[in-house]
Design an enzyme around this catalytic site. Structure first.
Site, short mmCIF file in Angstrom:
data_model
loop_
_atom_site.label_atom_id
_atom_site.label_comp_id
_atom_site.label_asym_id
_atom_site.label_seq_id
_atom_site.Cartn_x
_atom_site.Cartn_y
_atom_site.Cartn_z
N HIS A 145 0.83 -1.21 0.00
CA HIS A 145 0.00 0.00 0.00
C HIS A 145 0.86 1.26 0.00
CE1 HIS A 145 -3.88 1.92 1.86
NE2 HIS A 145 -3.25 2.76 1.06
N HIS A 148 1.48 5.28 -2.19
CA HIS A 148 0.98 6.27 -3.16
C HIS A 148 2.19 6.92 -3.83
CE1 HIS A 148 -3.18 6.09 -1.62
NE2 HIS A 148 -2.58 5.83 -0.47
N ASP A 205 -8.86 3.08 -3.21
CA ASP A 205 -8.24 3.70 -2.04
C ASP A 205 -8.21 5.22 -2.12
OD1 ASP A 205 -6.83 3.17 0.54
OD2 ASP A 205 -5.38 4.47 -0.41
N ASP A 232 0.95 2.63 3.72
CA ASP A 232 0.09 3.72 3.25
C ASP A 232 0.91 4.99 3.06
OD1 ASP A 232 -2.12 5.14 2.39
OD2 ASP A 232 -3.03 5.35 4.37
N PHE A 254 -4.67 14.79 4.26
CA PHE A 254 -4.35 13.59 5.03
C PHE A 254 -3.14 12.89 4.40
CE2 PHE A 254 -8.98 13.98 5.77
CZ PHE A 254 -9.05 13.81 7.15
#
Length: 331
Positions: free
Chosen positions: A18, A20, A109, A262, A280
């Site tokens: 996970h 980004h 997501d 994340d 966030f």
């Protein structure tokens, strides 16, 4: 080649389910080059970037484009495709075509697919294509402007809170839908004690479900938020000590099978804003293993071998990709 590993751990490359990478579209936050180098610095050899880029990774063509962009990366990039076109929650993507192009999982997501019928159709199709569904678990309507955990610290700072139910309601929904459709459901960035409880029950009930915990969620509580500092703003938020205890217990007893980051970088100016206004997200690729050793292994909660399972062996199994073992011939 002989490497003297006396006094060291030797383990398969870590797999981060996970992250980004922000490219394409948000290169001022992160690029494939910077994100994959950060992963390599943290001992991570394979990463799964989420599809919430601009444009969204929602087609076979965009999966292929991402893989071309990542061809010279120092780690393996295993793309995750969006569930709906543009992540707008309305029309399903071509799941079979994305899998054929190289997608290892599906996820919305950053959002949940709030239309339950649309999401059930996606789960049916994912089950048919034998590709796992990674669920974000956030009831958007319940967030209600919240920016941090709904607790004493939010009251102290005068900020709107995010209750545990925001996560728990969708965890419950998605587990029930996974039970009905037969898909493999993977629950992302779990942060609440009731998430752990429901996952434990679902596994006993034979549901094909796995779950991840992020280092920031087992290493910190809301009590450690030092004033109005947006570096502490992530989604889900830092929770209570009781939630952290449940997450660690879930990792220890095997309920929570993976540790993922994340990793969600933003521009420096964005994070200089107040908690109320900043986006966030927290970075994690370079520090996840060290934090896991400090907070789980050195405290006796996990053995070093169990940590390898959480950060390599189990992630490979969840994705059905090779790796996660030091057996002869394994990558």
């Amino acid at each position: 080649q002989v490497i003297d590993a006396t006094g060291k751990y030797v383990m398969p490359g870590l797999i981060d389910l996970h992250v980004h990478l922000r490219e394409p579209g948000f290169e001022y936050k992160e690029t494939i080059e910077t994100g994959t180098k950060a992963a390599a610095h943290g001992g991570v050899t394979s990463i799964c970037p989420m599809p919430n880029t601009k444009p969204v990774i929602d087609s076979a063509e965009r999966i292929k484009d991402l893989l071309i962009r990542a061809k010279d990366a120092p780690v393996h990039v295993l793309p995750i495709g969006a569930v709906t076109i543009g992540q707008e929650g309305k029309e399903l993507t071509d799941i079979a075509a994305m899998k054929e192009a190289g997608a290892v999982a599906l996820s919305e997501d950053g959002k949940s697919v709030m239309d339950t019928l649309v999401f059930r159709k996606a789960l049916w199709k994912a089950a048919e294509c034998n590709i796992p569904m990674f669920s974000h678990c956030e009831d958007k309507s319940l967030v209600d402007g919240g920016v941090m955990n709904a607790g004493a610290k939010a009251k102290e700072l005068g900020l709107p809170g995010i209750t545990n139910a925001v996560e728990d309601v969708i965890v419950a929904r998605d587990i029930l839908l996974a039970k009905e459709t037969g898909v493999h459901l993977h629950l992302c960035h779990c942060s609440t004690k009731d998430s752990v409880k429901m996952i434990r029950i679902a596994k006993k009930d034979g549901v094909s479900v796995s779950a991840e915990v992020c280092p920031h969620h087992f290493a910190m509580t809301e009590d450690e938020i030092a004033g109005d500092d947006a570096n502490y703003k992530m989604n889900p938020p830092l929770r209570s000590a009781a939630d952290v205890e449940a997450l660690v217990d879930g990792l220890a007893d095997g309920t929570m099978e993976a540790i993922s980051t994340d990793h969600a970088p933003h521009g420096e100016e964005e994070k200089k804003q107040s908690i109320a206004k900043a986006p966030f997200g927290i970075v994690g690729s370079e520090t996840a293993y060290a934090l896991s050793v400090t907070h789980l292994v050195k405290t006796g909660k996990l053995t070093p071998l169990q940590l390898v399972e959480k950060m390599s062996t189990n992630p490979c199994r969840i994705l059905s990709v090779p790796g996660g073992t030091l057996s002869v011939g394994a990558p």
